[in-house]
Design a protein around this motif. Structure first.
Motif, PDB file in Angstrom:
ATOM      1  N   VAL A 161      -5.800  -0.663 -16.420  1.00 54.90           N
ATOM      2  CA  VAL A 161      -5.259   0.618 -16.862  1.00 54.90           C
ATOM      3  C   VAL A 161      -4.444   0.468 -18.144  1.00 54.90           C
ATOM      4  O   VAL A 161      -4.505   1.316 -19.034  1.00 54.90           O
ATOM      5  CB  VAL A 161      -4.413   1.255 -15.733  1.00 54.90           C
ATOM      6  N   HIS A 162      -3.692  -0.639 -18.273  1.00 50.02           N
ATOM      7  CA  HIS A 162      -2.817  -0.823 -19.429  1.00 50.02           C
ATOM      8  C   HIS A 162      -3.097  -2.103 -20.205  1.00 50.02           C
ATOM      9  O   HIS A 162      -2.238  -2.571 -20.965  1.00 50.02           O
ATOM     10  CB  HIS A 162      -1.350  -0.812 -18.983  1.00 50.02           C
ATOM     11  N   PHE A 163      -4.269  -2.701 -20.046  1.00 50.39           N
ATOM     12  CA  PHE A 163      -4.594  -3.898 -20.816  1.00 50.39           C
ATOM     13  C   PHE A 163      -6.091  -3.972 -21.043  1.00 50.39           C
ATOM     14  O   PHE A 163      -6.882  -3.343 -20.327  1.00 50.39           O
ATOM     15  CB  PHE A 163      -4.118  -5.170 -20.095  1.00 50.39           C
ATOM     16  N   PRO A 223      -5.421   0.174  -7.546  1.00 50.25           N
ATOM     17  CA  PRO A 223      -4.048   0.437  -7.980  1.00 50.25           C
ATOM     18  C   PRO A 223      -3.572  -0.583  -9.005  1.00 50.25           C
ATOM     19  O   PRO A 223      -4.137  -1.665  -9.141  1.00 50.25           O
ATOM     20  CB  PRO A 223      -3.244   0.336  -6.686  1.00 50.25           C
ATOM     21  N   PHE A 224      -2.519  -0.237  -9.695  1.00 46.13           N
ATOM     22  CA  PHE A 224      -1.850  -1.112 -10.649  1.00 46.13           C
ATOM     23  C   PHE A 224      -0.352  -0.982 -10.389  1.00 46.13           C
ATOM     24  O   PHE A 224       0.082  -0.075  -9.657  1.00 46.13           O
ATOM     25  CB  PHE A 224      -2.217  -0.712 -12.090  1.00 46.13           C
ATOM     26  N   PRO A 225       0.478  -1.879 -10.890  1.00 39.89           N
ATOM     27  CA  PRO A 225       1.916  -1.808 -10.590  1.00 39.89           C
ATOM     28  C   PRO A 225       2.494  -0.432 -10.911  1.00 39.89           C
ATOM     29  O   PRO A 225       2.314   0.093 -12.013  1.00 39.89           O
ATOM     30  CB  PRO A 225       2.511  -2.888 -11.493  1.00 39.89           C
ATOM     31  N   GLY A 226       3.149   0.153  -9.912  1.00 38.34           N
ATOM     32  CA  GLY A 226       3.754   1.460 -10.081  1.00 38.34           C
ATOM     33  C   GLY A 226       2.859   2.620  -9.659  1.00 38.34           C
ATOM     34  O   GLY A 226       3.345   3.758  -9.516  1.00 38.34           O
ATOM     35  N   GLU A 271       1.817   0.051  -2.808  1.00 34.51           N
ATOM     36  CA  GLU A 271       2.414  -0.526  -1.590  1.00 34.51           C
ATOM     37  C   GLU A 271       1.418  -0.502  -0.437  1.00 34.51           C
ATOM     38  O   GLU A 271       1.338  -1.450   0.351  1.00 34.51           O
ATOM     39  CB  GLU A 271       3.693   0.229  -1.219  1.00 34.51           C
ATOM     40  N   ASP A 272       0.648   0.569  -0.338  1.00 30.91           N
ATOM     41  CA  ASP A 272      -0.365   0.656   0.710  1.00 30.91           C
ATOM     42  C   ASP A 272      -1.455  -0.392   0.475  1.00 30.91           C
ATOM     43  O   ASP A 272      -1.970  -0.992   1.428  1.00 30.91           O
ATOM     44  CB  ASP A 272      -0.968   2.064   0.707  1.00 30.91           C
ATOM     45  N   PHE A 273      -1.784  -0.634  -0.781  1.00 31.07           N
ATOM     46  CA  PHE A 273      -2.803  -1.632  -1.122  1.00 31.07           C
ATOM     47  C   PHE A 273      -2.337  -3.033  -0.738  1.00 31.07           C
ATOM     48  O   PHE A 273      -3.134  -3.872  -0.320  1.00 31.07           O
ATOM     49  CB  PHE A 273      -3.106  -1.555  -2.619  1.00 31.07           C
ATOM     50  N   LYS A 274      -1.037  -3.284  -0.852  1.00 30.16           N
ATOM     51  CA  LYS A 274      -0.504  -4.584  -0.431  1.00 30.16           C
ATOM     52  C   LYS A 274      -0.721  -4.796   1.062  1.00 30.16           C
ATOM     53  O   LYS A 274      -1.023  -5.905   1.509  1.00 30.16           O
ATOM     54  CB  LYS A 274       0.985  -4.684  -0.764  1.00 30.16           C
TER      55      LYS A 274
END
Length: 368
Positions: free
Chosen positions: A48-50, A321-324, A329-332
């Motif tokens: 998403v950001h890289f 998902p990506f951080p934030g 948290e659900d993906f973890k």
């Protein structure tokens, strides 16, 4: 170390499959029912950001890479330096090798351009599959395109020069009509003939024996719809389908359960590996989608070998998902499930054989 006896496991459809490819196929059968491998398309190429910065949204959230890495051959047929998603093939090849060296599994689809119009794979005009078969008007062009793909695929080698096993998924979503190889442009017999010619050419003419062939449909609601274009057991190793959540949770569950039920039946009957070749929920607006929606499906249909989530291509188009992100948290928790396998759990299982694991461990020692 576990070994794979011929009496225990089905061999790849290619009787000349390489040692690592046989090991992988046996390993995937051994894991059936023990856990489903999680995959992500273009995971280490961009997020998403890289882009092209040796990162991974999946790893940045969980601390682990996916077990299965999806890639695309689109562009190779035109002798392009970049794939359809603007990844240089030179970079893609490096990322494939890195995934393999850490014990991950690589799978390729191919959004091949329309060989007649030279437009994208979504251009369904001006082509019938008979044109690509021997004697057809575009047969020689098609052979040239296969030659270019074979040259690239044969260049994907491990540290000791061995061919990297590839789950190869050509003509995906074949029961739909949005790609030029879809149902509107060929009879079932023509599709089967093209699949068989393609596999025979890559195996026999180009001597590629590191491919496990993935037969991947779109929607289906009966055995006939699912298997009506099946090219035969000697040309297929994995059976799967693509389905995304495009509607309500109830509708997604209903359709997924129908297709998974049929998939497991047909995979058992044909002695093939079952997969969810593509799925996901764009933008993942449901904060518990991973543990409350996807995980129960996978826990029920646990003979599925792997699933692959589609790509993260910026803030308006992502499936992992990506951080934030709201489901991070659900993906973890999804990652921690005993039913799900990421690369960190896959590595010690030595899916390519004990020598590969030994080499990986030596590399870790050298880093220390």
């Amino acid at each position: 170390m576990l070994s794979f006896a011929r009496a225990q496991y089905n061999l790849p459809a290619d009787s000349l499959a390489t040692n690592e490819t046989r090991w992988l196929y046996g390993s995937m059968q051994r894991l059936s029912g023990a856990g489903i491998m999680f995959g992500h398309h273009d995971d280490t190429a961009y997020g998403v950001h890289f882009k092209l910065k040796d990162s991974s949204d999946v790893h940045n959230v969980t601390g682990a890479y996916p077990a299965v890495y999806g890639w695309d051959l689109s562009g190779i047929e035109l002798d392009s330096l970049w794939d359809i998603n603007q990844i240089p093939f030179k970079t893609q090849a490096r990322l494939v090798r890195e995934a393999y060296e850490r014990g991950g599994i690589n799978t390729f689809c191919w959004h091949m351009n329309n060989p007649v119009t030279l437009k994208t794979s979504w251009d369904t005009s001006g082509i019938y599959l008979k044109q690509l078969l021997p004697g057809g008007s575009h047969h020689e062009m098609y052979r040239t395109w296969l030659d270019r793909a074979a040259k690239y695929l044969s260049s994907l080698k491990g540290k000791d020069g061995e061919a990297i096993p590839i789950l190869f998924r050509p003509f995906h979503e074949l029961t739909g009509n949005w790609f030029w190889w879809g149902t509107d442009n060929a009879t079932a017999d023509d599709f089967v003939a093209l699949w068989q010619f393609t596999v025979n050419y890559l195996r026999n003419n180009r001597k590629l024996h590191n491919l496990l062939m993935v037969y991947s449909t779109a929607d289906y609601y009966s055995d006939w719809e699912m298997m009506g274009r099946y090219p035969g057991d000697e040309y297929v190793d994995v059976i799967g389908f693509d389905r995304y959540q495009l509607d309500t949770t109830a509708q997604y569950n209903y359709h997924m359960k129908r297709q998974l039920e049929l998939l497991q039946q047909q995979a058992d009957e044909h002695h093939k590996i079952a997969s969810i070749a593509e799925t996901g929920y764009q933008g993942i607006p449901d904060s518990t989608w991973w543990t409350k929606q996807l995980l129960p499906l996978l826990s029920t249909y646990n003979k599925i070998s792997y699933l692959l989530i589609w790509r993260n291509n910026g803030p308006e188009h992502y499936y992992a998902p990506f951080p934030g992100q709201g489901t991070a948290e659900d993906f973890k928790q999804f990652y921690k499930s005993n039913n799900i396998i990421f690369n960190d759990r896959l590595t010690p299982l030595a899916v390519y054989g004990p020598q590969h694991l030994q080499r990986y461990n030596q590399k870790l020692v050298q880093k220390e």
